[in-house]
Scaffold this motif. Structure first.
Motif, PDB file in Angstrom:
ATOM      1  N   TRP A   1       0.817  -1.211   0.000  1.00  0.00           N
ATOM      2  CA  TRP A   1       0.000   0.000   0.000  1.00  0.00           C
ATOM      3  C   TRP A   1       0.853   1.265   0.000  1.00  0.00           C
ATOM      4  O   TRP A   1       0.468   2.302  -0.576  1.00  0.00           O
ATOM      5  N   GLU A   2       2.052   1.210   0.624  1.00  0.00           N
ATOM      6  CA  GLU A   2       2.860   2.430   0.749  1.00  0.00           C
ATOM      7  C   GLU A   2       3.500   2.857  -0.569  1.00  0.00           C
ATOM      8  O   GLU A   2       4.135   3.915  -0.643  1.00  0.00           O
ATOM      9  N   ASP A   3       3.319   2.051  -1.614  1.00  0.00           N
ATOM     10  CA  ASP A   3       3.871   2.403  -2.928  1.00  0.00           C
ATOM     11  C   ASP A   3       2.920   3.265  -3.754  1.00  0.00           C
ATOM     12  O   ASP A   3       3.172   3.501  -4.936  1.00  0.00           O
TER      13      ASP A   3
ATOM     14  N   PHE B   1       6.332   3.222 -10.078  1.00  0.00           N
ATOM     15  CA  PHE B   1       6.132   1.849 -10.566  1.00  0.00           C
ATOM     16  C   PHE B   1       4.799   1.251 -10.139  1.00  0.00           C
ATOM     17  O   PHE B   1       4.547   0.083 -10.376  1.00  0.00           O
ATOM     18  N   SER B   2       3.927   2.056  -9.516  1.00  0.00           N
ATOM     19  CA  SER B   2       2.680   1.491  -9.009  1.00  0.00           C
ATOM     20  C   SER B   2       1.451   2.322  -9.398  1.00  0.00           C
ATOM     21  O   SER B   2       0.617   2.648  -8.554  1.00  0.00           O
TER      22      SER B   2
ATOM     23  N   PHE C   1       5.114  22.897  -3.936  1.00  0.00           N
ATOM     24  CA  PHE C   1       6.504  22.695  -3.542  1.00  0.00           C
ATOM     25  C   PHE C   1       6.552  22.296  -2.078  1.00  0.00           C
ATOM     26  O   PHE C   1       5.943  22.940  -1.216  1.00  0.00           O
ATOM     27  N   SER C   2       7.274  21.233  -1.808  1.00  0.00           N
ATOM     28  CA  SER C   2       7.367  20.736  -0.434  1.00  0.00           C
ATOM     29  C   SER C   2       8.558  19.789  -0.327  1.00  0.00           C
ATOM     30  O   SER C   2       8.894  19.092  -1.292  1.00  0.00           O
ATOM     31  N   GLU C   3       9.192  19.766   0.820  1.00  0.00           N
ATOM     32  CA  GLU C   3      10.288  18.828   1.059  1.00  0.00           C
ATOM     33  C   GLU C   3       9.788  17.530   1.685  1.00  0.00           C
ATOM     34  O   GLU C   3      10.560  16.731   2.197  1.00  0.00           O
ATOM     35  N   SER C   4       8.490  17.316   1.624  1.00  0.00           N
ATOM     36  CA  SER C   4       7.888  16.089   2.142  1.00  0.00           C
ATOM     37  C   SER C   4       8.449  14.877   1.411  1.00  0.00           C
ATOM     38  O   SER C   4       8.791  14.931   0.222  1.00  0.00           O
ATOM     39  N   ASN C   5       8.529  13.756   2.114  1.00  0.00           N
ATOM     40  CA  ASN C   5       8.990  12.516   1.490  1.00  0.00           C
ATOM     41  C   ASN C   5       7.935  11.918   0.566  1.00  0.00           C
ATOM     42  O   ASN C   5       8.242  11.079  -0.281  1.00  0.00           O
ATOM     43  N   LYS C   6       6.699  12.315   0.744  1.00  0.00           N
ATOM     44  CA  LYS C   6       5.613  11.816  -0.089  1.00  0.00           C
ATOM     45  C   LYS C   6       5.382  12.738  -1.285  1.00  0.00           C
ATOM     46  O   LYS C   6       5.537  13.956  -1.187  1.00  0.00           O
ATOM     47  N   ARG C   7       4.992  12.131  -2.388  1.00  0.00           N
ATOM     48  CA  ARG C   7       4.810  12.898  -3.626  1.00  0.00           C
ATOM     49  C   ARG C   7       3.346  13.191  -3.934  1.00  0.00           C
ATOM     50  O   ARG C   7       3.055  13.905  -4.903  1.00  0.00           O
TER      51      ARG C   7
END
Length: 421
Positions: free
Chosen positions: A145-147, A152-153, A187-193
Motif C-alpha cells: 500500500w505504501e507504494d 512503478f505502481s 513545492f514541499s520537502e515532504s517525502n511523499k509525492r
C-alpha cells in the motif's frame, strides 16, 4: 561388424552421460557454495532441441517470481492480441461518437504518445466516454500500500490517459504533463509525492530531475483531463445503452511488449492483461484472462502457478522454474527467434540487463529479470559458443546478501554454460 557398431554406440552413450554428469557436477558444486546456505534457490536448464534437462535443482518448487511474472503476461498477449493494439471500441450516431476503453495503456502515454482517440474525437460535435467496464480493483492483490505514490505502481483503469501518472519537472519553471493538474502541485520537502487519496501532489524544490507520480483515477479526473484537451465536447458515462461494434487500433503490439519487457514496466504489464481480456468480453477482467490462459493454452503446465497479477508486484504470486521454462519453450516454438529475442532485455546491452551478463564478443543472454526485496530471479534464453540455445529459469528467494552479489554468482554459472555446453 555388428558387435563393433554396438560397442561404438555404447561408447558414445557413455561419453554423453559422462559429459552431462561433468556439467551437472560443476553447477552442483557452485550451488553448494556456503553463499547459498541461507536462501532458497531453484534452477532449471533445458535444451529445447534435444529435450534434454541440462541441470535441475528445486525446479518443481514454488518461488516468489517478482517481474518474471511478466513472461506469462507476454505469453498471454501474444496468444490473443492482434498485430496492432486495440485502442478503444466505438459507435457513431449522427454528430456523436461514443468510445469505451479496452485497457489500452498507450493513449497520451509519455513513451508512446498515442493520440488515436483524440484525433477521432475531434471530428465529432459530441463525445461520450464510457467508463466502469473494469472488474479489477485499482491495485492488484498483495501490492504494498505504501507504494501508492511511486512511479512503478500506477492505478489500473479501463481507459488510461498519460500512463495514469503525472509527470513533473522543474528545469527553468514548474512543468507538468498533463497540464490540467499543474495547479495541484505544491513545492514541499515532504517525502511523499502525493496525498494518499486525492490528486494533491508535492515536488521538492531542491530537485532538478523529472518524476512520475501516479494519479488517483476516478470519473471526475477523467472528465477534467478530457476537458483540457477537448473543451466543452466530452461527457463521461458509466455505461452505454448501445452496442459499440467498431474497434480503433493504436501502436504496433510488439512495441508495447518490448517496452514492457525492457524496462519491466508494471503499468504496461497490468494493462496488457486487461487489454487481453477485452478479447473475451466487453467487461474487462485480468482474472478472467489469466484463468482462461491457464485452463486452455497452459493446461499442460506441470505445476499450476498461483498467478494474481500481470506485473509481479504481488508477493502472492507463486511460480516454479519448470513453469517458466515450459512457457519459454512454447514461445520459442511459436515465435521466430529474431522477433522473440527482440522482445527481451539483452545481457550487457539493453533494458534491465544492460549492466549485467555481457558477452565477450556478442550477447548471449536474452532474459527477463524479477526483483523484490530479498528476491531475484532471471528466466530466458542462453546462447552457447557452440551455437546451442538453452532455456533456463534461475530463481533466488529469501536471501539477505546484496542482489549484486547474487547476480555475480549466477553469472559464473551462465558463463560456464556458455563456454562449455
Amino acid at each position: 561388424m555388428l558387435k563393433t557398431i554396438k560397442r561404438k554406440l555404447i561408447y558414445l552413450c557413455l561419453s554423453a552421460l559422462f559429459l552431462s554428469s561433468c556439467k551437472s557436477n560443476y553447477i552442483s558444486k557452485n550451488l553448494e557454495n556456503p553463499f547459498y546456505n541461507n536462501q532458497f534457490t531453484g534452477l532449471l536448464v533445458f535444451n529445447p532441441k534435444t529435450k534434454d534437462t541440462v541441470f535441475k535443482k528445486n525446479a518443481d518448487k514454488y518461488f516468489t517470481p517478482a517481474s518474471n511474472t511478466k513472461i506469462f503476461t507476454l505469453y498471454t498477449a501474444l496468444q490473443v492480441l492482434p498485430a496492432q493494439i486495440p485502442a478503444f471500441k466505438y459507435g457513431i450516431e449522427n454528430d456523436t461518437i461514443t468510445i469505451q476503453g479496452v485497457g489500452n495503456p498507450t493513449f497520451l502515454h509519455p513513451f508512446f504518445n498515442d493520440s488515436t482517440a483524440l484525433k477521432m474525437a475531434r471530428n465529432y460535435k459530441k463525445v461520450n466516454v464510457v467508463l466502469n467496464n473494469l472488474e479489477d480493483d485499482k491495485f492488484g492483490p498483495g501490492w504494498a500500500w505504501e507504494d501508492y505514490d511511486t512511479y512503478f505502481s500506477p492505478e489500473k483503469s479501463s481507459f488510461p490517459m498519460y500512463g495514469n501518472v503525472l509527470t513533473i519537472s522543474n528545469q527553468d519553471s514548474l512543468q507538468s504533463i498533463p497540464k490540467a493538474l499543474k495547479n495541484q502541485i505544491h513545492f514541499s520537502e515532504s517525502n511523499k509525492r502525493r496525498n494518499f487519496n486525492d490528486n494533491t501532489f508535492y515536488y521538492n524544490p531542491k530537485r532538478k530531475d523529472t518524476i512520475e507520480v501516479p494519479m488517483v483515477i476516478d470519473t471526475a479526473l477523467v472528465k477534467q483531463l478530457w476537458d483540457d484537451i477537448l473543451p466543452n465536447k466530452v461527457s463521461v458515462f458509466k455505461q452505454s445503452d448501445k452496442a459499440l461494434t467498431h474497434t480503433a487500433y493504436s501502436v504496433p503490439s510488439d512495441s508495447l511488449y518490448k517496452r514492457m519487457m525492457l524496462v519491466s514496466d508494471n503499468f504496461l504489464a497490468e494493462q496488457m492483461l486487461i487489454l487481453a481480456s477485452s478479447t473475451l468480453s466487453d467487461t474487462l477482467s485480468s482474472k478472467r484472462i489469466r484463468d482462461t490462459i491457464l485452463n486452455k493454452q497452459l493446461k499442460d503446465l506441470k505445476q499450476k502457478p498461483r498467478w494474481v497479477d500481470g506485473s509481479g508486484l504481488s508477493r502472492y504470486n507463486l511460480f516454479s522454474p519448470t513453469s517458466f521454462v515450459q512457457v519459454l519453450e512454447k514461445l520459442h516454438n511459436q515465435i521466430p527467434q529474431q522477433r522473440l529475442f527482440n522482445l527481451f532485455p539483452v545481457g550487457g546491452s539493453s533494458g534491465t540487463l544492460k549492466n549485467y551478463y555481457s558477452g565477450e564478443e556478442k550477447p548471449y543472454i536474452y532474459a527477463k529479470s524479477g526483483t523484490l526485496g530479498n528476491n531475484y530471479s532471471l528466466s530466458g534464453y542462453l546462447i552457447t559458443k557452440s551455437g546451442k540455445t538453452l532455456i533456463f529459469s534461475f530463481m533466488n528467494n529469501h536471501y539477505r546478501k546484496s542482489t549484486t552479489d547474487v547476480k555475480k554468482r549466477m553469472q559464473l554459472i551462465f558463463e560456464w554454460l556458455r563456454d562449455n555446453y
